[in-house]
Design a protein around this motif. Structure first.
Motif, PDB file in Angstrom:
ATOM      1  N   VAL A  39       0.847  -1.194   0.000  1.00 38.81           N
ATOM      2  CA  VAL A  39       0.000   0.000   0.000  1.00 38.81           C
ATOM      3  C   VAL A  39       0.884   1.246   0.000  1.00 38.81           C
ATOM      4  CG1 VAL A  39      -1.643   1.355   1.373  1.00 38.81           C
ATOM      5  CG2 VAL A  39      -1.981  -1.099   1.100  1.00 38.81           C
ATOM      6  N   ILE A  49      -5.237   4.214  -3.828  1.00 44.93           N
ATOM      7  CA  ILE A  49      -5.413   3.072  -2.935  1.00 44.93           C
ATOM      8  C   ILE A  49      -6.893   2.850  -2.683  1.00 44.93           C
ATOM      9  CG2 ILE A  49      -3.174   3.339  -1.824  1.00 44.93           C
ATOM     10  CD1 ILE A  49      -4.600   4.711   0.514  1.00 44.93           C
ATOM     11  N   GLU A  50      -7.213   1.718  -2.084  1.00 45.60           N
ATOM     12  CA  GLU A  50      -8.604   1.395  -1.787  1.00 45.60           C
ATOM     13  C   GLU A  50      -9.148   2.311  -0.691  1.00 45.60           C
ATOM     14  OE1 GLU A  50      -8.733  -2.720  -0.744  1.00 45.60           O
ATOM     15  OE2 GLU A  50      -8.282  -3.378  -2.770  1.00 45.60           O
ATOM     16  N   ALA A  51     -10.441   2.506  -0.725  1.00 46.29           N
ATOM     17  CA  ALA A  51     -11.085   3.409   0.230  1.00 46.29           C
ATOM     18  C   ALA A  51     -10.851   2.980   1.674  1.00 46.29           C
ATOM     19  CB  ALA A  51     -12.582   3.496  -0.066  1.00 46.29           C
ATOM     20  N   ASP A  52     -10.947   1.689   1.974  1.00 47.67           N
ATOM     21  CA  ASP A  52     -10.750   1.233   3.349  1.00 47.67           C
ATOM     22  C   ASP A  52      -9.337   1.526   3.832  1.00 47.67           C
ATOM     23  OD1 ASP A  52     -13.338   0.324   3.473  1.00 47.67           O
ATOM     24  OD2 ASP A  52     -12.828  -1.765   3.100  1.00 47.67           O
TER      25      ASP A  52
END
Length: 105
Positions: A39, A49-52
């Motif tokens: 990440v 990057i992913e929202a979480d």
């Protein structure tokens, strides 16, 4: 598409500053927040990057109530002159490759 986008270089700068202040490696940050080192590699390369993962990092940076510091206006959508469809532009402002009857090969 969204009118705003994440300022990834600013996110990386803030993460790196906090990491250094705490005397941590990127692996150490990953252990603290439960995210893989990949990440941080993505962020370091300016990729999204992913929202979480983003929410996790905002909380770690204590920015969960100040998200606006990492938000900037997105690029306006681009219309293909051949087919007149609109697309989110690539980072250089051009239209992504697509099947278009109006463009000669």
């Amino acid at each position: 598409m969204s009118l705003y986008r994440l300022d990834v270089p600013e996110l990386h700068r803030r993460l790196d500053a906090q990491r250094k202040d705490l005397g941590l490696s990127w692996r150490g940050v990953g252990r603290q927040v439960g995210l893989p080192v990949s990440v941080f590699s993505r962020i370091g390369k300016g990729r999204g990057i992913e929202a979480d993962a983003l929410v996790t990092l905002l909380v770690w940076l204590d920015l969960d109530s100040e998200i606006a510091v990492l938000v900037e206006p997105g690029l306006p959508r681009v219309t293909c002159p051949g087919c007149l469809k609109t697309f989110e532009p690539k980072t250089d402002g051009t239209v992504r490759a697509h099947d278009c009857a109006g463009v000669e090969a």
